[in-house]
Design a protein around this motif. Sequence first.
Motif, PDB file in Angstrom:
ATOM      1  N   MET A  32      27.641  45.234 -28.328  1.00 27.86           N
ATOM      2  CA  MET A  32      27.538  45.278 -26.844  1.00 27.86           C
ATOM      3  C   MET A  32      27.425  43.413 -26.703  1.00 27.86           C
ATOM      4  O   MET A  32      25.943  42.896 -27.174  1.00 27.86           O
ATOM      5  N   LYS A  33      28.152  42.897 -25.838  1.00 29.10           N
ATOM      6  CA  LYS A  33      27.846  41.191 -25.336  1.00 29.10           C
ATOM      7  C   LYS A  33      26.239  41.838 -24.644  1.00 29.10           C
ATOM      8  O   LYS A  33      26.094  41.927 -24.202  1.00 29.10           O
ATOM      9  N   PRO A  34      25.233  40.779 -25.304  1.00 33.13           N
ATOM     10  CA  PRO A  34      24.943  40.750 -24.037  1.00 33.13           C
ATOM     11  C   PRO A  34      24.653  39.898 -22.026  1.00 33.13           C
ATOM     12  O   PRO A  34      25.677  39.351 -22.105  1.00 33.13           O
ATOM     13  N   LEU A  35      23.652  40.141 -21.268  1.00 36.42           N
ATOM     14  CA  LEU A  35      24.097  40.037 -20.312  1.00 36.42           C
ATOM     15  C   LEU A  35      24.343  38.559 -20.074  1.00 36.42           C
ATOM     16  O   LEU A  35      23.276  37.436 -21.143  1.00 36.42           O
ATOM     17  N   ARG A  36      25.153  37.424 -19.075  1.00 34.91           N
ATOM     18  CA  ARG A  36      25.139  36.163 -18.783  1.00 34.91           C
ATOM     19  C   ARG A  36      24.887  36.346 -17.808  1.00 34.91           C
ATOM     20  O   ARG A  36      25.215  36.257 -16.508  1.00 34.91           O
ATOM     21  N   LYS A  85      15.053  56.445 -18.158  1.00 37.77           N
ATOM     22  CA  LYS A  85      16.280  57.716 -19.904  1.00 37.77           C
ATOM     23  C   LYS A  85      16.221  56.236 -20.269  1.00 37.77           C
ATOM     24  O   LYS A  85      16.897  56.948 -21.664  1.00 37.77           O
ATOM     25  N   ILE A  86      17.771  55.292 -19.915  1.00 40.43           N
ATOM     26  CA  ILE A  86      18.015  54.993 -20.506  1.00 40.43           C
ATOM     27  C   ILE A  86      17.578  53.004 -20.207  1.00 40.43           C
ATOM     28  O   ILE A  86      17.081  52.965 -19.302  1.00 40.43           O
ATOM     29  N   GLN A  87      18.623  51.983 -21.191  1.00 33.04           N
ATOM     30  CA  GLN A  87      18.343  50.612 -21.668  1.00 33.04           C
ATOM     31  C   GLN A  87      19.123  50.173 -19.963  1.00 33.04           C
ATOM     32  O   GLN A  87      20.320  50.817 -20.073  1.00 33.04           O
ATOM     33  N   CYS A  88      19.162  49.407 -19.768  1.00 31.10           N
ATOM     34  CA  CYS A  88      19.578  48.714 -19.249  1.00 31.10           C
ATOM     35  C   CYS A  88      21.631  48.615 -19.627  1.00 31.10           C
ATOM     36  O   CYS A  88      21.849  48.212 -18.365  1.00 31.10           O
ATOM     37  N   ASP A  89      21.325  47.894 -20.763  1.00 33.14           N
ATOM     38  CA  ASP A  89      22.381  47.905 -21.486  1.00 33.14           C
ATOM     39  C   ASP A  89      23.452  48.679 -21.727  1.00 33.14           C
ATOM     40  O   ASP A  89      24.657  48.704 -21.930  1.00 33.14           O
ATOM     41  N   VAL A  90      23.292  49.850 -21.351  1.00 37.76           N
ATOM     42  CA  VAL A  90      23.582  51.379 -21.402  1.00 37.76           C
ATOM     43  C   VAL A  90      24.861  50.931 -20.448  1.00 37.76           C
ATOM     44  O   VAL A  90      26.114  51.105 -20.461  1.00 37.76           O
ATOM     45  N   CYS A  91      24.787  50.380 -18.931  1.00 37.83           N
ATOM     46  CA  CYS A  91      25.394  50.104 -18.269  1.00 37.83           C
ATOM     47  C   CYS A  91      26.504  48.942 -17.756  1.00 37.83           C
ATOM     48  O   CYS A  91      26.996  48.998 -17.220  1.00 37.83           O
ATOM     49  N   HIS A  92      24.980  48.037 -17.756  1.00 39.02           N
ATOM     50  CA  HIS A  92      25.478  46.562 -17.670  1.00 39.02           C
ATOM     51  C   HIS A  92      25.528  46.041 -19.194  1.00 39.02           C
ATOM     52  O   HIS A  92      24.727  45.734 -19.921  1.00 39.02           O
ATOM     53  N   PRO A  93      26.673  44.526 -19.045  1.00 41.25           N
ATOM     54  CA  PRO A  93      27.702  44.927 -17.222  1.00 41.25           C
ATOM     55  C   PRO A  93      28.866  45.463 -18.359  1.00 41.25           C
ATOM     56  O   PRO A  93      29.661  45.584 -17.334  1.00 41.25           O
ATOM     57  N   ARG A  94      28.811  46.594 -18.928  1.00 40.04           N
ATOM     58  CA  ARG A  94      29.986  47.261 -19.573  1.00 40.04           C
ATOM     59  C   ARG A  94      30.630  48.234 -17.877  1.00 40.04           C
ATOM     60  O   ARG A  94      32.197  47.918 -18.576  1.00 40.04           O
ATOM     61  N   LEU A  95      29.797  48.777 -17.502  1.00 40.83           N
ATOM     62  CA  LEU A  95      29.368  49.905 -16.912  1.00 40.83           C
ATOM     63  C   LEU A  95      29.904  49.216 -15.702  1.00 40.83           C
ATOM     64  O   LEU A  95      30.995  49.310 -14.540  1.00 40.83           O
ATOM     65  N   PHE A 129       8.759  41.858 -25.962  1.00 42.73           N
ATOM     66  CA  PHE A 129       9.393  43.307 -25.625  1.00 42.73           C
ATOM     67  C   PHE A 129      10.831  42.609 -25.647  1.00 42.73           C
ATOM     68  O   PHE A 129      10.357  41.699 -25.136  1.00 42.73           O
ATOM     69  N   SER A 130      11.493  43.916 -26.106  1.00 46.24           N
ATOM     70  CA  SER A 130      12.974  43.029 -26.880  1.00 46.24           C
ATOM     71  C   SER A 130      13.372  42.615 -24.960  1.00 46.24           C
ATOM     72  O   SER A 130      13.151  43.028 -23.705  1.00 46.24           O
ATOM     73  N   LEU A 131      14.508  41.359 -25.119  1.00 48.36           N
ATOM     74  CA  LEU A 131      15.109  41.177 -23.659  1.00 48.36           C
ATOM     75  C   LEU A 131      16.116  42.343 -23.351  1.00 48.36           C
ATOM     76  O   LEU A 131      16.505  42.051 -21.669  1.00 48.36           O
ATOM     77  N   SER A 132      16.126  43.495 -23.578  1.00 45.58           N
ATOM     78  CA  SER A 132      17.242  43.917 -23.332  1.00 45.58           C
ATOM     79  C   SER A 132      16.808  45.578 -22.396  1.00 45.58           C
ATOM     80  O   SER A 132      16.688  46.345 -21.852  1.00 45.58           O
ATOM     81  N   LYS A 133      15.415  45.283 -22.294  1.00 43.47           N
ATOM     82  CA  LYS A 133      13.992  45.337 -21.010  1.00 43.47           C
ATOM     83  C   LYS A 133      14.336  44.773 -20.035  1.00 43.47           C
ATOM     84  O   LYS A 133      13.513  44.612 -19.653  1.00 43.47           O
TER      85      LYS A 133
END
Length: 265
Positions: free
Chosen positions: A1-5, A135-145, A101-105
């Motif tokens: 998954m591509k990182p957020l920009r 329950k889920i990390q932000c990158d599950v939805c952003h920016p794919r969905l 902590f990870s940037l994905s948080k």
Amino acid sequence: MKPLRYPYRFVGALAAFVLLSAIPANALGVLDYVYSVREGGTVVFSHDKHFKALFPNKTINGDDCITCHSTIYKSHGKRPVTMSEMYSGRSCGACHGKRAFSLSKCGRCHTVKDVSFRVQPTGDVIFPHAAHISKIQCDVCHPRLFKPSRNRSVGMAQMEKGKSCGACHKGKIAFALEDCSRCHLAGNVLMKARKPWEVNFRHAAHLPAYKCVDCHPRVFKLGYEKSRPRMTMQDMDKGKSCGACHDDQVAFSTRFNCQRCHDNM
């Protein structure tokens, strides 16, 4: 998954940052950085929280500042750093994902709030970020969905094909789309009648026994109260409107049970 920009833009003005080794941290006059992020809300960088995390149980002095200055942050006023660059180790990414902590948080830095969607004719739908990111990390939805900004409206037909909320709400990962009332607030519907009296249709009384799709849109189109044709009791006896269920088999008959629906009898 591509990182957020997310492009970061510095907004808050800072007091002069003086690196004096003999002055304690509380006398340095170091303020917080406030970043206005075009897509992702405001981000506040707290010097105090970082001092405490990097140097627990220690009196901070000016020399400690070089941990980030001038190694990671050489000077102020440079161009914004993107999330993609952070994932490569620049800026906040020098520590976050390695020793912090990870940037994905995302929610630990980005201000997240509930999102209100205008839905006609069922009324607004409130998306609670807090309930989801627990329950889920932000990158599950952003920016794919969802892009972290304004998104184009998506209908239920598209969700049923897996788009938008339908990517998760299939009944396994999360409750199914058919559980409409868990997102759409279904209240009471006032049905006017000349004789004998008006009827207050209570969704709450029906939802425990039936699903929304049992009535919508086959029996009642959404927004029905604004455009519905006037129905008589004779029409209901023929299976229309409430008579689709209230036939003395699925539910009590509309005949001879007037007081169960009509108030003030």
